[in-house]
Motif scaffolding. Structure first.
Motif, PDB file in Angstrom:
ATOM      1  N   UNK A   1       0.849  -1.184   0.000  1.00  0.00           N
ATOM      2  CA  UNK A   1       0.000   0.000   0.000  1.00  0.00           C
ATOM      3  C   UNK A   1       0.886   1.235   0.000  1.00  0.00           C
ATOM      4  N   UNK A   2       0.341   2.328  -0.492  1.00  0.00           N
ATOM      5  CA  UNK A   2       1.082   3.592  -0.525  1.00  0.00           C
ATOM      6  C   UNK A   2       1.418   4.032   0.899  1.00  0.00           C
TER       7      UNK A   2
ATOM      8  N   UNK B   1       5.629  -2.922   1.216  1.00  0.00           N
ATOM      9  CA  UNK B   1       5.221  -4.325   1.262  1.00  0.00           C
ATOM     10  C   UNK B   1       5.181  -4.811   2.710  1.00  0.00           C
ATOM     11  N   UNK B   2       4.211  -5.654   3.005  1.00  0.00           N
ATOM     12  CA  UNK B   2       4.085  -6.177   4.360  1.00  0.00           C
ATOM     13  C   UNK B   2       3.287  -7.474   4.367  1.00  0.00           C
ATOM     14  N   UNK B   3       3.484  -8.256   5.429  1.00  0.00           N
ATOM     15  CA  UNK B   3       2.685  -9.465   5.634  1.00  0.00           C
ATOM     16  C   UNK B   3       1.331  -9.025   6.186  1.00  0.00           C
ATOM     17  N   UNK B   4       0.214  -9.439   5.584  1.00  0.00           N
ATOM     18  CA  UNK B   4      -1.095  -8.976   6.066  1.00  0.00           C
ATOM     19  C   UNK B   4      -1.349  -9.377   7.514  1.00  0.00           C
ATOM     20  N   UNK B   5      -2.008  -8.490   8.237  1.00  0.00           N
ATOM     21  CA  UNK B   5      -2.436  -8.815   9.596  1.00  0.00           C
ATOM     22  C   UNK B   5      -3.683  -9.694   9.549  1.00  0.00           C
ATOM     23  N   UNK B   6      -3.888 -10.475  10.599  1.00  0.00           N
ATOM     24  CA  UNK B   6      -5.047 -11.348  10.658  1.00  0.00           C
ATOM     25  C   UNK B   6      -6.270 -10.583  11.165  1.00  0.00           C
ATOM     26  N   UNK B   7      -7.397 -10.791  10.511  1.00  0.00           N
ATOM     27  CA  UNK B   7      -8.634 -10.101  10.841  1.00  0.00           C
ATOM     28  C   UNK B   7      -9.746 -11.134  10.971  1.00  0.00           C
TER      29      UNK B   7
END
Length: 233
Positions: free
Chosen positions: A65-66, A70-76
């Motif tokens: 995302x701007x 880059x990142x590992x998505x968080x759990x939701x």
């Protein structure tokens, strides 16, 4: 360092190494992935690293995302429940059609996919708390083969997208919900689904498939306060 060679091979090599780090828990939900740092770690260019991250993004293991990169998505938990509901509906339809339309060749390929799954160790040899990437591939291949014979490409593509979207959750459901899954026999669940499909019993097969998915979600969400703490450490 990565060896010199074809650029495509380098991209896949970096992608494989990053995927391994995710599966072994070295990279966790919320972790940032900086191409400059990773390029030094792997001894390659930032272009190769970015292309590798894009590959992982296709499987929803990495997002961008701007401003965040880059990142590992968080759990939701809400997202997981919603994705699973949609997946249960779409794969039930796809599986019903596959059972109606599937050939003997499809049955043979499905049986072979199940055999590979049963012969692949579920836990990583390097870290017993985490799933083996090869098992995850065999697991995904088995579930993809289940619905392949429906013959509707847009439907199977959508099912594949949903499977990828929930993969990170399934990955982390092993170590953080282990106590809730000790009594669960996942191997039998797969065998029972296969048996129902080969018997061309669509109602039973779809019911078993839905139970297979929802049990994973229920077990994970039952341990969610612990899960959030564990993946953040």
């Amino acid at each position: 360092m990565s060896r010199r060679g074809d650029a495509k091979s380098l991209v896949h090599d970096v992608s494989r190494k990053l995927r391994q780090s995710i599966f072994e828990g070295k990279l966790k939900p919320g972790d940032r992935l900086q191409p400059g740092v990773l390029s030094k770690e792997f001894g390659t260019s930032t272009t190769v690293v970015r292309e590798a991250l894009i590959l992982l993004g296709n499987d929803r293991l990495v997002r961008s995302s701007t401003g965040q990169g880059y990142f590992i998505p968080r759990l939701d938990p809400v997202e997981l429940r919603d994705l699973t509901k949609v997946r249960c509906h779409t794969e039930s339809l796809a599986l019903t059609l596959a059972i109606e339309r599937g050939t003997l060749e499809w049955e043979s390929e499905l049986t072979a996919a199940h055999h590979r799954l049963t012969r692949t160790p579920r836990r990583s040899p390097n870290e017993s708390r985490h799933s083996n990437p090869e098992w995850f591939k065999a697991h995904r291949d088995f579930h993809a083969k289940l619905i392949e014979a429906c013959g509707i490409e847009v439907l199977t593509d959508f099912c594949d997208t949903l499977a990828a979207a929930t993969e990170l959750y399934r990955l982390w459901s092993g170590p953080i919900a282990a106590s809730a899954t000790k009594a669960r026999d996942v191997e039998k669940e797969h065998a029972d689904i296969l048996e129902a499909v080969l018997a061309r019993d669509a109602p039973r097969a779809t019911a078993l498939l839905v139970a297979h998915y929802t049990t994973t979600v229920d077990n994970l969400l039952a341990s969610w306060p612990v899960a959030v703490k564990d993946v953040a450490e």
